[in-house]
Design a protein around this motif. Sequence first.
Motif, PDB file in Angstrom:
ATOM      1  N   TRP A   1       0.840  -1.193   0.000  1.00  0.00           N
ATOM      2  CA  TRP A   1       0.000   0.000   0.000  1.00  0.00           C
ATOM      3  C   TRP A   1       0.878   1.247   0.000  1.00  0.00           C
ATOM      4  O   TRP A   1       2.103   1.170   0.193  1.00  0.00           O
TER       5      TRP A   1
ATOM      6  N   LYS B   1      -7.858   1.684   1.159  1.00  0.00           N
ATOM      7  CA  LYS B   1      -8.182   2.054  -0.218  1.00  0.00           C
ATOM      8  C   LYS B   1      -8.871   0.885  -0.940  1.00  0.00           C
ATOM      9  O   LYS B   1      -8.840  -0.261  -0.486  1.00  0.00           O
ATOM     10  N   PRO B   2      -9.477   1.154  -2.100  1.00  0.00           N
ATOM     11  CA  PRO B   2     -10.036   0.059  -2.906  1.00  0.00           C
ATOM     12  C   PRO B   2      -8.947  -0.947  -3.286  1.00  0.00           C
ATOM     13  O   PRO B   2      -7.766  -0.594  -3.418  1.00  0.00           O
ATOM     14  N   ALA B   3      -9.347  -2.172  -3.461  1.00  0.00           N
ATOM     15  CA  ALA B   3      -8.390  -3.253  -3.709  1.00  0.00           C
ATOM     16  C   ALA B   3      -8.079  -3.406  -5.192  1.00  0.00           C
ATOM     17  O   ALA B   3      -8.960  -3.301  -6.045  1.00  0.00           O
ATOM     18  N   VAL B   4      -6.807  -3.667  -5.483  1.00  0.00           N
ATOM     19  CA  VAL B   4      -6.362  -4.205  -6.766  1.00  0.00           C
ATOM     20  C   VAL B   4      -5.874  -5.612  -6.455  1.00  0.00           C
ATOM     21  O   VAL B   4      -4.976  -5.797  -5.622  1.00  0.00           O
TER      22      VAL B   4
ATOM     23  N   SER C   1      -3.164   5.077  -4.349  1.00  0.00           N
ATOM     24  CA  SER C   1      -4.605   5.053  -4.596  1.00  0.00           C
ATOM     25  C   SER C   1      -5.285   3.739  -4.233  1.00  0.00           C
ATOM     26  O   SER C   1      -6.519   3.693  -4.164  1.00  0.00           O
ATOM     27  N   TYR C   2      -4.492   2.679  -4.013  1.00  0.00           N
ATOM     28  CA  TYR C   2      -5.089   1.347  -3.849  1.00  0.00           C
ATOM     29  C   TYR C   2      -4.353   0.536  -2.797  1.00  0.00           C
ATOM     30  O   TYR C   2      -3.214   0.839  -2.421  1.00  0.00           O
ATOM     31  N   ASP C   3      -5.023  -0.520  -2.344  1.00  0.00           N
ATOM     32  CA  ASP C   3      -4.361  -1.614  -1.635  1.00  0.00           C
ATOM     33  C   ASP C   3      -4.174  -2.746  -2.635  1.00  0.00           C
ATOM     34  O   ASP C   3      -5.136  -3.181  -3.276  1.00  0.00           O
ATOM     35  N   PHE C   4      -2.951  -3.245  -2.759  1.00  0.00           N
ATOM     36  CA  PHE C   4      -2.622  -4.275  -3.741  1.00  0.00           C
ATOM     37  C   PHE C   4      -2.507  -5.641  -3.065  1.00  0.00           C
ATOM     38  O   PHE C   4      -1.833  -5.772  -2.030  1.00  0.00           O
TER      39      PHE C   4
ATOM     40  N   LYS D   1     -11.519  -2.503  -6.983  1.00  0.00           N
ATOM     41  CA  LYS D   1     -11.460  -1.679  -8.193  1.00  0.00           C
ATOM     42  C   LYS D   1     -11.123  -2.530  -9.409  1.00  0.00           C
ATOM     43  O   LYS D   1     -11.734  -2.376 -10.476  1.00  0.00           O
TER      44      LYS D   1
ATOM     45  N   PHE E   1      -4.346   1.729 -15.490  1.00  0.00           N
ATOM     46  CA  PHE E   1      -4.514   2.583 -14.313  1.00  0.00           C
ATOM     47  C   PHE E   1      -4.837   4.019 -14.704  1.00  0.00           C
ATOM     48  O   PHE E   1      -5.616   4.704 -14.032  1.00  0.00           O
TER      49      PHE E   1
END
Length: 428
Positions: A167, A175-178, A219-222, A310, A425
């Motif tokens: 992250w 954040k929204p997940a990838v 922007s995201y949690d991976f 996401k 992205f």
Amino acid sequence: MQLTLAVLFSAALTSVTAEQRVSYDGYKAYSIVTGDDGQAIRDKLSDLDFVALTVHEASDHFDVAIAPDDVSEFEALGLESSVISDDLGAEFAEESIFEDYYSTSDSSLDKRQASALPALSWFNSYHTYADHRLFFNDLNAAFSQNSEIFVAGKSYQGRDIYGIHFWGAGGKGKKPAVYFHATVHAREWIAAPVEEYHAWQLINGYLTNDTQITAIVDSYDFYFIPFSNPDGFVYTQTTNRLWRKNRQPRSSSSCIGTDNNRNWPFQWSLSGGASTNPCDEDYKGLAASDTPEITTLVNYTKSINTNGIKLFIDFHSYGQYILQPYGYNCGIYPANINKQLSVANQVATRIFAYSGARYTTGASCSTLYATTGSAPDYQSGVAGAEYAWTIELRPSSSSGGGFVLPANLILTTAREQWEGLKTLFAAI
């Protein structure tokens, strides 16, 4: 006598030397032109010892590997065909020359070395399951303030279904997940390195203050899982290079394994998109989510879906496709299908501009074939992922190597996908 992959594998398992490596030495592979009558071709092959190299027969060709003792008899049939491999065994042997991996987490290294990302030479060859785990540990060590290794659960044989979560600004889980999966089909070796390259590039870009990458990571949690079928992958390296399914037995059959990408609990019960025969490569199981791997992944998906998903991508090979939902019905699409198709086309255009590789885009069912109980369908239809894709990687066809993508194309494939991912992205 026809030998499908499942029957061949079952025979190997039930013999006295159950774990002896299945040899493909001397097997010659052909792509046969079928026209509109694939069954007639299969009937002509019925007395030969062959292995079908495709799960779903294409409309115009059928790919097979012929045992060495039957090559002359096959060629005497006079079928319209082209050679796609003179010796599968030799190709498998070359592919399985793994370079040594020296972990950057080795306690004998100095502190500076131990905090470094793995070298890109990792992508010069394929690797063992154990080395893949070390590689992920090293990614985590290099980004230790913003990452963690997780274990979602266990496979049928007790292996960890592991991954890395990382992250940016704001802390983890905010954040929204990838969310990326790879290697649900065990023989698709290129899938894990491509996912690993994405993780490497994202972490490296953040560590080096690349403004484009920093904005993405912030922007995201991976969440990256390189082996959603670890038992099957290990089996391809120890015993049978062409194994596809998991390694779970069924009491009703001597055949081993379920296709975990037909076992997700969404539209599983529909017919036409998977097999109910345990010996088939696309066997769906006895009930939705009745494999330990999919039970694990369903539960893990729920656990990370607190801020929405996401983007979900399931990496496969081969064919060069970027596929959107749904697989279970060719006339049903997500509400945002037009946006998904637009973004997919942008990704495909960028890949072509970068490397010249052509990727076909479109909804899974109508573009490729029907599937039920697949991961992207579940991620879209149940988990609510805004984008839920299958990406079928290189090569474009069996003539390019099929499941045996040469090691010298690992980095090429990873780099073109990375260019596509940056475009993705920017578009979402």
